[in-house]
Design an enzyme around this catalytic site. Structure first.
Site, PDB file in Angstrom:
ATOM      1  N   CYS A  76     -23.617  -7.671   2.839  1.00 43.96           N
ATOM      2  CA  CYS A  76     -22.763  -6.512   3.164  1.00 43.96           C
ATOM      3  C   CYS A  76     -23.451  -5.210   2.789  1.00 43.96           C
ATOM      4  CB  CYS A  76     -21.409  -6.632   2.473  1.00 43.96           C
ATOM      5  SG  CYS A  76     -21.533  -6.951   0.710  1.00 43.96           S
ATOM      6  N   ASP A 100       0.824  -1.198   0.000  1.00 43.74           N
ATOM      7  CA  ASP A 100       0.000   0.000   0.000  1.00 43.74           C
ATOM      8  C   ASP A 100       0.871   1.266   0.000  1.00 43.74           C
ATOM      9  OD1 ASP A 100      -2.147   1.655   0.183  1.00 43.74           O
ATOM     10  OD2 ASP A 100      -2.738   1.106   2.215  1.00 43.74           O
TER      11      ASP A 100
HETATM   12  C1  B12 Z   1      -8.386   3.792  -1.057  1.00 42.67           C
HETATM   13  C2  B12 Z   1      -8.462   2.617  -0.109  1.00 42.67           C
HETATM   14  C3  B12 Z   1      -9.486   2.602   0.822  1.00 42.67           C
HETATM   15  C4  B12 Z   1     -10.645   3.597   0.792  1.00 42.67           C
HETATM   16  C5  B12 Z   1     -11.627   3.187  -0.330  1.00 42.67           C
HETATM   17  C6  B12 Z   1     -12.078   1.710  -0.227  1.00 42.67           C
HETATM   18  C7  B12 Z   1     -12.201   0.976  -1.526  1.00 42.67           C
HETATM   19  N1  B12 Z   1     -12.817  -0.193  -1.439  1.00 42.67           N
HETATM   20  O1  B12 Z   1     -11.735   1.401  -2.565  1.00 42.67           O
HETATM   21  C8  B12 Z   1     -11.186   3.484   2.253  1.00 42.67           C
HETATM   22  C9  B12 Z   1     -10.478   4.503   3.130  1.00 42.67           C
HETATM   23  C10 B12 Z   1     -12.697   3.665   2.403  1.00 42.67           C
HETATM   24  C11 B12 Z   1     -10.694   2.088   2.617  1.00 42.67           C
HETATM   25  C12 B12 Z   1     -11.274   1.310   3.601  1.00 42.67           C
HETATM   26  C13 B12 Z   1     -10.858   0.032   3.926  1.00 42.67           C
HETATM   27  N2  B12 Z   1      -9.714  -0.574   3.532  1.00 42.67           N
HETATM   28 CO1  B12 Z   1      -8.568   0.139   2.136  1.00 42.67          CO
HETATM   29  N3  B12 Z   1      -7.437   0.619   0.692  1.00 42.67           N
HETATM   30  C14 B12 Z   1      -7.496   1.583  -0.168  1.00 42.67           C
HETATM   31  C15 B12 Z   1      -6.345   1.450  -1.177  1.00 42.67           C
HETATM   32  C16 B12 Z   1      -5.236   2.439  -0.783  1.00 42.67           C
HETATM   33  C17 B12 Z   1      -6.725   1.661  -2.641  1.00 42.67           C
HETATM   34  C18 B12 Z   1      -7.989   0.911  -3.096  1.00 42.67           C
HETATM   35  C19 B12 Z   1      -8.456   1.423  -4.430  1.00 42.67           C
HETATM   36  O2  B12 Z   1      -7.693   1.482  -5.371  1.00 42.67           O
HETATM   37  N4  B12 Z   1      -9.730   1.804  -4.503  1.00 42.67           N
HETATM   38  C20 B12 Z   1     -10.306   2.333  -5.702  1.00 42.67           C
HETATM   39  C21 B12 Z   1     -11.300   1.329  -6.257  1.00 42.67           C
HETATM   40  C22 B12 Z   1     -12.053   1.916  -7.449  1.00 42.67           C
HETATM   41  O3  B12 Z   1     -10.520   0.257  -6.719  1.00 42.67           O
HETATM   42  P1  B12 Z   1     -10.716  -1.233  -6.145  1.00 42.67           P
HETATM   43  O4  B12 Z   1     -11.254  -1.108  -4.780  1.00 42.67           O
HETATM   44  O5  B12 Z   1      -9.481  -1.995  -6.363  1.00 42.67           O
HETATM   45  O6  B12 Z   1     -11.903  -1.689  -7.054  1.00 42.67           O
HETATM   46  C23 B12 Z   1     -11.786  -2.365  -8.282  1.00 42.67           C
HETATM   47  C24 B12 Z   1     -12.960  -3.297  -8.403  1.00 42.67           C
HETATM   48  O7  B12 Z   1     -14.016  -2.883  -7.597  1.00 42.67           O
HETATM   49  C25 B12 Z   1     -13.187  -3.303  -9.860  1.00 42.67           C
HETATM   50  N5  B12 Z   1     -14.549  -3.096 -10.320  1.00 42.67           N
HETATM   51  C26 B12 Z   1     -15.594  -2.468  -9.785  1.00 42.67           C
HETATM   52  N6  B12 Z   1     -16.627  -2.520 -10.570  1.00 42.67           N
HETATM   53  C27 B12 Z   1     -16.223  -3.184 -11.667  1.00 42.67           C
HETATM   54  C28 B12 Z   1     -16.891  -3.515 -12.795  1.00 42.67           C
HETATM   55  C29 B12 Z   1     -16.195  -4.197 -13.814  1.00 42.67           C
HETATM   56  C30 B12 Z   1     -16.921  -4.507 -15.025  1.00 42.67           C
HETATM   57  C31 B12 Z   1     -14.822  -4.570 -13.640  1.00 42.67           C
HETATM   58  C32 B12 Z   1     -14.059  -5.304 -14.675  1.00 42.67           C
HETATM   59  C33 B12 Z   1     -14.160  -4.222 -12.458  1.00 42.67           C
HETATM   60  C34 B12 Z   1     -14.883  -3.559 -11.504  1.00 42.67           C
HETATM   61  O8  B12 Z   1     -12.454  -2.245 -10.439  1.00 42.67           O
HETATM   62  C35 B12 Z   1     -11.959  -1.421  -9.435  1.00 42.67           C
HETATM   63  C36 B12 Z   1     -10.730  -0.758  -9.956  1.00 42.67           C
HETATM   64  O9  B12 Z   1     -11.099   0.075 -10.952  1.00 42.67           O
HETATM   65  C37 B12 Z   1      -5.910  -0.052  -0.955  1.00 42.67           C
HETATM   66  C38 B12 Z   1      -4.413  -0.321  -1.124  1.00 42.67           C
HETATM   67  C39 B12 Z   1      -4.006  -0.321  -2.579  1.00 42.67           C
HETATM   68  N7  B12 Z   1      -2.917   0.352  -2.858  1.00 42.67           N
HETATM   69  O10 B12 Z   1      -4.651  -0.919  -3.411  1.00 42.67           O
HETATM   70  C40 B12 Z   1      -6.379  -0.339   0.494  1.00 42.67           C
HETATM   71  C41 B12 Z   1      -6.965  -1.714   0.786  1.00 42.67           C
HETATM   72  C42 B12 Z   1      -7.958  -2.013  -0.304  1.00 42.67           C
HETATM   73  N8  B12 Z   1      -7.690  -1.502   2.027  1.00 42.67           N
HETATM   74  C43 B12 Z   1      -7.687  -2.508   2.832  1.00 42.67           C
HETATM   75  C44 B12 Z   1      -8.426  -2.602   4.047  1.00 42.67           C
HETATM   76  C45 B12 Z   1      -8.041  -3.703   5.031  1.00 42.67           C
HETATM   77  C46 B12 Z   1      -9.474  -1.696   4.287  1.00 42.67           C
HETATM   78  C47 B12 Z   1     -10.549  -1.813   5.392  1.00 42.67           C
HETATM   79  C48 B12 Z   1     -11.041  -3.236   5.616  1.00 42.67           C
HETATM   80  C49 B12 Z   1      -9.980  -1.216   6.722  1.00 42.67           C
HETATM   81  C50 B12 Z   1     -10.991  -1.166   7.869  1.00 42.67           C
HETATM   82  N9  B12 Z   1     -11.285  -2.267   8.525  1.00 42.67           N
HETATM   83  O11 B12 Z   1     -11.479  -0.109   8.191  1.00 42.67           O
HETATM   84  C51 B12 Z   1     -11.660  -0.869   4.834  1.00 42.67           C
HETATM   85  C52 B12 Z   1     -12.690  -1.633   4.002  1.00 42.67           C
HETATM   86  C53 B12 Z   1     -13.693  -0.759   3.330  1.00 42.67           C
HETATM   87  C54 B12 Z   1     -14.351  -1.452   2.146  1.00 42.67           C
HETATM   88  N10 B12 Z   1     -15.544  -1.968   2.345  1.00 42.67           N
HETATM   89  O12 B12 Z   1     -13.740  -1.511   1.054  1.00 42.67           O
HETATM   90  C55 B12 Z   1      -6.896  -3.671   2.253  1.00 42.67           C
HETATM   91  C56 B12 Z   1      -7.891  -4.714   1.727  1.00 42.67           C
HETATM   92  C57 B12 Z   1      -7.571  -6.161   1.970  1.00 42.67           C
HETATM   93  C58 B12 Z   1      -8.681  -7.021   1.399  1.00 42.67           C
HETATM   94  N11 B12 Z   1      -8.908  -8.190   1.930  1.00 42.67           N
HETATM   95  O13 B12 Z   1      -9.347  -6.637   0.467  1.00 42.67           O
HETATM   96  C59 B12 Z   1      -6.035  -2.944   1.127  1.00 42.67           C
HETATM   97  C60 B12 Z   1      -5.749  -3.791  -0.097  1.00 42.67           C
HETATM   98  C61 B12 Z   1      -4.711  -2.497   1.800  1.00 42.67           C
HETATM   99  C62 B12 Z   1      -3.709  -3.645   1.980  1.00 42.67           C
HETATM  100  N12 B12 Z   1      -2.511  -3.500   1.445  1.00 42.67           N
HETATM  101  O14 B12 Z   1      -3.976  -4.660   2.583  1.00 42.67           O
HETATM  102  N13 B12 Z   1      -9.643   1.701   1.848  1.00 42.67           N
HETATM  103  S1  SF4 Z   2     -20.513 -12.934  -0.033  1.00 43.59           S
HETATM  104 FE1  SF4 Z   2     -20.228 -11.085  -1.232  1.00 43.59          FE
HETATM  105  S2  SF4 Z   2     -22.221 -10.094  -1.142  1.00 43.59           S
HETATM  106 FE2  SF4 Z   2     -22.199 -11.585   0.528  1.00 43.59          FE
HETATM  107  S3  SF4 Z   2     -21.492 -10.418   2.300  1.00 43.59           S
HETATM  108 FE3  SF4 Z   2     -19.692 -11.353   1.342  1.00 43.59          FE
HETATM  109  S4  SF4 Z   2     -18.901  -9.724  -0.016  1.00 43.59           S
HETATM  110 FE4  SF4 Z   2     -21.018  -9.204   0.477  1.00 43.59          FE
END
Ligand code: B12
Ligand code: SF4
Ligand code: SF4
Length: 311
Positions: free
Chosen positions: A192, A132
């Site tokens: 969720c 991260d």
């Molecule tokens: C920004 C961030 C946050 C933000 C935004 C959360 C989010 N889900 O994006 C906030 C501050 C809210 C947050 C909270 C948390 N986070 Co955080 N966070 C990050 C961070 C720095 C970036 C994530 C990111 O890029 N988000 C932007 C979204 C758009 O990207 P994405 O989540 O990867 O989503 C992809 C998919 O959803 C997909 N997608 C969605 N729709 C569609 C549709 C199609 C067609 C396709 C193909 C794809 C697709 O595409 C997205 C990318 O474009 C990462 C570390 C990292 N460098 O990656 C940690 C990370 C995700 N966080 C982590 C953790 C532990 C948490 C929390 C659990 C902490 C807590 N207990 O409070 C919470 C969980 C909240 C939640 N429900 O997600 C861990 C997750 C571990 C895991 N098992 O997933 C990470 C990976 C850090 C780590 N190194 O361990 N986080």
């Molecule tokens: S299985 Fe998927 S939809 Fe159900 S609580 Fe877990 S993340 Fe949410």
């Protein structure tokens, strides 16, 4: 490299990573994350990153590890379970489970660097370790490498370990044997989305940070939290959308001693929190994730929790 030598190197890296106490490791070929670019771009355009302006930076590197690490060929994805043996009693202000012990960035980075240094010495491999710490889209790499799928709660879910893990990566210049992308297995479950008290999960896998208690308690810098009516007793982070997930029913306690709860974490009542001054806080929580919010951030959230309780 022959297929045999690819297999041997991959297995060697796997055993080095697992020897460090990681829960699982998977491998993906470096490429541009084309299929994730539209959803990521939309997320930014809708301001779902709130004030996390760092998410807008280095997009070219974020979507392509070869730009971030020139010459990169493989992403090694490593996860570590942090699920605690004992949980805080529900009535005290809740700290997210990942934050019970030492900061995972420090714990994982040290271990990944050990592995990387060994690979440099043994094979002349070069690369970088990330936890991260730079623009790496960690969950998409988790999906592509076959570690697990991004669930509707926005977390990466491992089919056998659930989602209570943190992750890190090695991006290296050696070719390896790669995993097959994971298949989404949430099915028709909506637990969720229905359980999130602030309706921060605006579509499956899409989090509006502005409403997310994790963002509000950890990342938000303002002195007041106006975006939600209640903190739902969360003082640092939020696990609600993971606690309800059926894939976490079989979570096993972590074996990483650094993730064991610090100090009197199980007894941190509102009254006990009030006894901390900034110096005590810094002394007690040095090296833990709570330092990200800092004394002022925690006090700001507690103020709102106290106001809700009328204490
Ligand atoms: C920004 C961030 C946050 C933000 C935004 C959360 C989010 N889900 O994006 C906030 C501050 C809210 C947050 C909270 C948390 N986070 Co955080 N966070 C990050 C961070 C720095 C970036 C994530 C990111 O890029 N988000 C932007 C979204 C758009 O990207 P994405 O989540 O990867 O989503 C992809 C998919 O959803 C997909 N997608 C969605 N729709 C569609 C549709 C199609 C067609 C396709 C193909 C794809 C697709 O595409 C997205 C990318 O474009 C990462 C570390 C990292 N460098 O990656 C940690 C990370 C995700 N966080 C982590 C953790 C532990 C948490 C929390 C659990 C902490 C807590 N207990 O409070 C919470 C969980 C909240 C939640 N429900 O997600 C861990 C997750 C571990 C895991 N098992 O997933 C990470 C990976 C850090 C780590 N190194 O361990 N986080
Ligand atoms: S299985 Fe998927 S939809 Fe159900 S609580 Fe877990 S993340 Fe949410
Ligand atoms: S971490 Fe909490 S507030 Fe954020 S999406 Fe999950 S349940 Fe909702």
């Amino acid at each position: 490299m022959t297929d045999k030598s690819l297999e041997i190197l991959t297995e060697h890296i796997k055993s080095l990573i697992l020897e460090q106490g990681f829960t699982d490791v998977t491998f993906a070929r470096v490429r541009k994350l084309d299929e994730y670019i539209p959803s990521f771009t939309q997320w930014l355009e809708k301001d779902y990153h709130a004030e996390m302006s760092f998410m807008e930076n280095y997009k070219d590197k974020r979507v392509d590890p070869a730009v971030l690490v020139p010459g990169a060929k493989s992403v090694v994805v490593a996860i570590m379970n942090y699920y605690p043996e004992n949980k805080q009693p529900g009535e005290i202000p809740q700290i997210a489970k990942y934050a019970y012990g030492r900061d995972y960035h420090k714990v994982l980075k040290k271990k990944l660097l050990k592995v990387l240094n060994q690979l440099v010495a043994e094979y002349g491999i070069s690369g970088r370790a990330f936890v991260d710490s730079a623009p790496v889209m960690e969950k998409p790499w988790g999906e592509i490498s076959g570690m697990g799928w991004i669930g509707k709660n926005g977390c990466l879910i491992h089919p056998r370990s659930g989602s209570y893990f943190v992750m890190g990566e090695l991006i290296i210049d050696a070719e390896l044997e790669y995993g097959k992308p994971a298949v989404m297995a949430c099915g028709s479950c909506m637990k969720c989305i229905n359980a999130c008290p602030t309706k921060a999960i605006v579509a499956p896998g899409v989090i509006n940070s502005e409403k997310c208690l994790s963002y509000l308690t950890i990342e938000k810098k303002d002195e007041e939290i106006w975006e939600v009516d209640s903190m739902y007793n969360r003082v640092f982070g939020c696990d609600i959308c993971q606690d309800v997930c059926p894939w976490n029913k079989k979570s096993k306690p972590t074996t990483e001693p650094d993730f064991n709860p610090r100090n009197d974490l199980m007894k941190l009542t509102v009254d006990r929190w009030s006894e901390y001054n900034e110096q005590d806080f810094n002394r007690s929580f040095a090296g833990t994730p709570l330092m990200r919010a800092g004394y002022k951030g925690i006090q700001r959230t507690l103020k709102k929790i106290k106001a809700e309780r009328n204490v």
